[in-house]
Write a protein that holds these residues in place. Structure first.
Motif, PDB file in Angstrom:
ATOM      1  N   GLY A  99      59.983  56.732 -37.077  1.00 43.49           N
ATOM      2  CA  GLY A  99      58.925  55.750 -37.267  1.00 43.49           C
ATOM      3  C   GLY A  99      57.998  56.145 -38.399  1.00 43.49           C
ATOM      4  N   GLU A 148      57.791  44.417 -42.431  1.00 40.40           N
ATOM      5  CA  GLU A 148      58.224  45.806 -42.220  1.00 40.40           C
ATOM      6  C   GLU A 148      57.004  46.721 -42.064  1.00 40.40           C
ATOM      7  OE1 GLU A 148      61.263  47.693 -42.679  1.00 40.40           O
ATOM      8  OE2 GLU A 148      62.598  45.965 -42.645  1.00 40.40           O
ATOM      9  N   TRP A 187      56.245  48.905 -38.619  1.00 44.43           N
ATOM     10  CA  TRP A 187      56.303  50.365 -38.555  1.00 44.43           C
ATOM     11  C   TRP A 187      54.910  50.992 -38.410  1.00 44.43           C
ATOM     12  CZ3 TRP A 187      60.497  52.244 -36.909  1.00 44.43           C
ATOM     13  CH2 TRP A 187      61.708  51.622 -37.201  1.00 44.43           C
ATOM     14  N   ASN A 212      59.878  55.595 -41.690  1.00 42.49           N
ATOM     15  CA  ASN A 212      60.018  54.190 -42.078  1.00 42.49           C
ATOM     16  C   ASN A 212      58.691  53.582 -42.533  1.00 42.49           C
ATOM     17  OD1 ASN A 212      62.782  53.892 -41.742  1.00 42.49           O
ATOM     18  ND2 ASN A 212      62.600  53.459 -39.561  1.00 42.49           N
ATOM     19  N   TYR A 213      57.579  54.013 -41.918  1.00 47.31           N
ATOM     20  CA  TYR A 213      56.292  53.522 -42.405  1.00 47.31           C
ATOM     21  C   TYR A 213      56.019  54.099 -43.797  1.00 47.31           C
ATOM     22  CZ  TYR A 213      51.384  52.276 -42.717  1.00 47.31           C
ATOM     23  OH  TYR A 213      50.191  51.753 -43.143  1.00 47.31           O
TER      24      TYR A 213
END
Length: 468
Positions: free
Chosen positions: A260, A243, A247, A263-264
């Motif tokens: 983005g 993950e 990201w 999510n990072y």
């Protein structure tokens, strides 16, 4: 192909039916199958009258449409009514798709700048030159596909090109949150592979005598092409390793993608790097200030760094922006429970479960709430929650007012006054479609409810003028 008699059992539709459960867009199989049968009819029907051939054709494709349609209805029935596609403006989404299709096509032959989540924004007007570039491309592509499909020699090429366009229809016509996404092209690219294979086959089978140097050069070019693709795949697999790597790649290639960045930030928060997570959340907030999921994650990180007051404000803002989302209630309730505010948490958990009864997180939190502060039936009545909703409404806490009403409905589902209060609160939040639906339910339960009728009229008038 190996067992033509088994086709009558329609077993070929089983993989598509299973795929629809994972991704409803797989229902496009029925259309692709119909086009395949049209371009490559079975030898047994050649020589028959047009009417007879048409009857056999529709009898052959009918089961796939029935089965795929039934699976779509099943998926729709299983999908929570709170799910929304996510597009802010359907028109802007649609006028962006011709350019997106052009981008998908070029990426197939020159796959640079791949991103799991692009930062392409919807076009606001058709005056954008990218719209016309995409529009002209789609028209020319469609004409080439039809022309190739008409001639027998290029049937395979035409079928592949049509496959590419048809497979993109579900995500091109249904407005989604992101106008462009990597995973949407997996199935359409099968069509381009078929078209390229058909073109190569046509080239090889030409009655032309190729010299030895030409053959060697062709083989070397093919080997180089395969090696380059193998190396590119190896490099791309590094991006999809986890993950965090995925990201991080999105953040580098799509720096203006709010989701983005969020999510990072989530991957950093999981590692305990709250300072790093907050940095990315704040950057995302500048791009997407009204993204409820971002506000929820921001609030969680703020609470973990002892910024409780700010965290609660962001939880409330997420509720205001997405009062129909179970997550808005569930995570705010978790926050309240962690601060020993079990009674308040119960109120929001009831709302979450009213919206999504299968929410496991909400159920687990409700069990913790009951263990921390057992509920007593004498203090929890539909009337008490209705009174609480009125109090919240007067304090302009409209999301909390809706939550109190949903708690009342959890105890008495046919409570018209609660539905009316929900409608009034949605009106204040500017969510007129939800307001109208709630007021209609109130009037269904109590047809002479004048207050609900007035709220419904207001919601409909505002929906017309605001376009919501």
């Amino acid at each position: 192909l190996a067992f033509p008699r088994v086709r009558r059992s329609c077993l070929y539709t089983v993989p598509a039916a299973i795929a629809i459960l994972a991704k409803p867009t797989a229902a496009i199989f029925a259309v692709l199958f119909a086009i395949h049968r049209l371009l490559f009819p079975a030898e047994t029907i050649t020589g028959r009258t047009i009417g007879r051939r048409a009857l056999v054709y529709f009898a052959g494709i009918g089961p796939s449409f029935l089965i795929c349609g039934a699976m779509l209805l099943l998926v729709q029935h299983m999908t929570p009514h709170t799910w929304v596609a996510g597009a802010a403006n359907a028109r802007n989404y649609l006028i962006t798709q011709p350019y997106v299709i052009f981008q998908y096509f070029t990426t197939f032959f020159w796959p640079t700048g791949l991103s799991a989540d692009y930062d392409l924004n919807p076009f606001a007007t058709t005056d954008d030159p990218r719209f016309w570039a995409g529009f002209v491309f789609v028209i020319l592509f469609a004409v080439c596909a039809v022309v190739a499909a008409v001639f027998k020699k290029t049937h395979v090429i035409g079928f592949g090109l049509i496959w590419f366009l048809i497979a993109l229809l579900p995500t091109s016509l249904l407005p989604l949150a992101e106008v462009m996404n990597d995973h949407r092209i997996f199935l359409p690219y099968v069509g381009l592979v078929i078209a390229v294979a058909g073109a190569v086959s046509l080239l090889i089978n030409r009655r032309v005598a190729y010299s030895l140097p030409a053959k060697i050069a062709a083989l070397c070019a093919l080997a180089l092409f395969l090696c380059a693709n193998g190396y590119a795949t190896f490099q791309r697999n590094k991006v999809w390793k986890s993950e965090e790597t995925l990201w991080h790649d999105v953040v580098l290639k799509s720096p203006r993608n709010g989701r983005g960045l969020m999510n990072y930030g989530n991957t950093l928060m999981v590692k305990g790097d709250f300072a790093g997570a907050l940095d990315y959340y704040h950057r995302a907030q500048q791009l997407t200030p009204q993204y409820s999921f971002l506000l929820i994650n921001l609030a969680i990180a703020e609470d973990a760094t002892k910024q409780s007051a700010t965290a609660e404000e962001h939880f409330k803002e997420a509720l205001r922006l997405a009062p129909a989302s179970p997550d808005s209630y569930t995570y705010y309730a978790r926050y309240l429970l962690s601060h020993s505010r079990a009674e308040e948490a119960r109120l929001f958990l009831r709302s979450a479960l009213e919206l999504s009864s299968t929410d496991l997180t909400a159920r687990e939190l409700m069990a913790q709430t009951d263990a921390q502060a057992p509920a007593y039936s004498t203090g929890e009545t539909p009337e008490s929650y209705l009174a609480l909703s009125l109090q919240y409404y007067r304090e302009a806490r409209y999301a909390e007012s809706i939550a109190a009403c949903r708690a009342a409905l959890a105890l008495r589902s046919n409570y018209p006054e609660a539905w009316n209060n929900i409608g009034a609160a949605y009106n204040k939040l500017g969510r007129y479609e939800e307001a109208a639906a709630a007021c209609e339910e109130a009037l269904r339960l109590k047809p002479d409810f004048e207050l609900a009728r007035n709220n419904l009229q207001y919601a409909r008038e505002m929906a017309k003028t605001s376009g919501k």
